[in-house]
Design an enzyme around this catalytic site. Sequence first.
Site, PDB file in Angstrom:
ATOM      1  N   CYS A 357       0.819  -1.219   0.000  1.00 55.11           N
ATOM      2  CA  CYS A 357       0.000   0.000   0.000  1.00 55.11           C
ATOM      3  C   CYS A 357       0.850   1.264   0.000  1.00 55.11           C
ATOM      4  O   CYS A 357       0.416   2.314  -0.484  1.00 55.11           O
ATOM      5  CB  CYS A 357      -0.909   0.044   1.222  1.00 55.11           C
ATOM      6  SG  CYS A 357      -1.861  -1.436   1.543  1.00 55.11           S
ATOM      7  N   LEU A 358       2.039   1.183   0.577  1.00 56.36           N
ATOM      8  CA  LEU A 358       2.886   2.354   0.787  1.00 56.36           C
ATOM      9  C   LEU A 358       3.989   2.488  -0.248  1.00 56.36           C
ATOM     10  O   LEU A 358       4.883   3.320  -0.108  1.00 56.36           O
ATOM     11  CB  LEU A 358       3.500   2.289   2.190  1.00 56.36           C
ATOM     12  CG  LEU A 358       2.490   2.537   3.320  1.00 56.36           C
ATOM     13  CD1 LEU A 358       3.005   1.969   4.629  1.00 56.36           C
ATOM     14  CD2 LEU A 358       2.206   4.025   3.463  1.00 56.36           C
TER      15      LEU A 358
END
EC number: 3.5.3.12
Length: 368
Positions: A357-358
């Site tokens: 996600c990051l």
Amino acid sequence: MTTLNSTPRADGFHMPAEWAPQTQVWMVWPERPDNWRLGGKPAQAAHVAIAKAIARFEPVTVAVSAAQYDNARARLDMPNIRVVEMSSNDAWVRDSGPTFVINDRGELRGVNWEFNAWGGFDGGLYAPWNLDSQVGSKVLEIERCPRYATQGFVLEGGSIHVDGEGTLITTEECLLNRNRNPHLTREQIEAVLSDYLAVDKIIWLPDGLFNDETDGHVDNFCCYIRPGEVLLAWTDDPEDPNYPRCHAALSILENTRDAQGRAFIVHKMPIPGPLFATEEECAGVDQVHGSQERNPSVRLAGSYVNFLIVNGGIIAPSFDDPMDEKAREILQKLFPEHEVVMAPGRELLLGGGNIHCLTQQQPAPFKA
């Protein structure tokens, strides 16, 4: 920066698989105090560990606010890590950043989706999100990369996985949610994905992982490991709320074929936990109206599927859980040509996501 009025498919571009060669990985520095505890300091330490792990394999660019620039630059002390100043509302560049597309002539372009913080004012996780909605175009500007605009189509990169050979996997829970593109039918959404990612078949899993606050992003639940093979988060416990979700996804995958006519090989990845935040961890998050509340009674959507493939490496989350070593063994068996690096994932999970996600990979274009 050039904004194009055509579509990637029309121009001969497509989204490559994550295992395709990459030039770099993008990240955004976490500091939002109503999402990351203690002003983001524990999450920043995890961010540094992940960036340095990736930088062993390929370059990393970390976008940082002006206020945090000196701090981030001092901590990210590796030659392979570039730090650039960029405003943002939070750190989830997989979702706020661009999706890169390539062609067979060695060219790179980017798709700029509309971002509404996972639901806007109907279940979104924070407001405002105007700075995050600019991250995609700013990344493309820095890279001098032509941009495809999607005319307001809301999509997060974590809600899709592709095999680079015509197939995309997503979830109904997210893409058909009323807080994304309520004016579009499933068929219309498929048409947009087909035009902008050049995919020919879309596989709809019903749901993502239980309590995933992104409304069931597929990157926390099921991912490609190579064409025709996927890794699915799994539990054998009938009492686990993930049990029906896992079995429903398995049924879909076992009864469909991809764009190339292949039946799927489904590998299973045990789900850690169940994991919960402590009262102390929740108390360290600023309470702000309109932002996602952190509650120790709410199960966290921890998943080892939320890993990143880089050039020669797999960067996967660990949770100080008994299942960590089993997850590493599974990943190493599935990716024998890669080095599996387990990086601290708990602080990221407390903020609502994890390593995939990051991060946002930038593919390396090549001439056929």
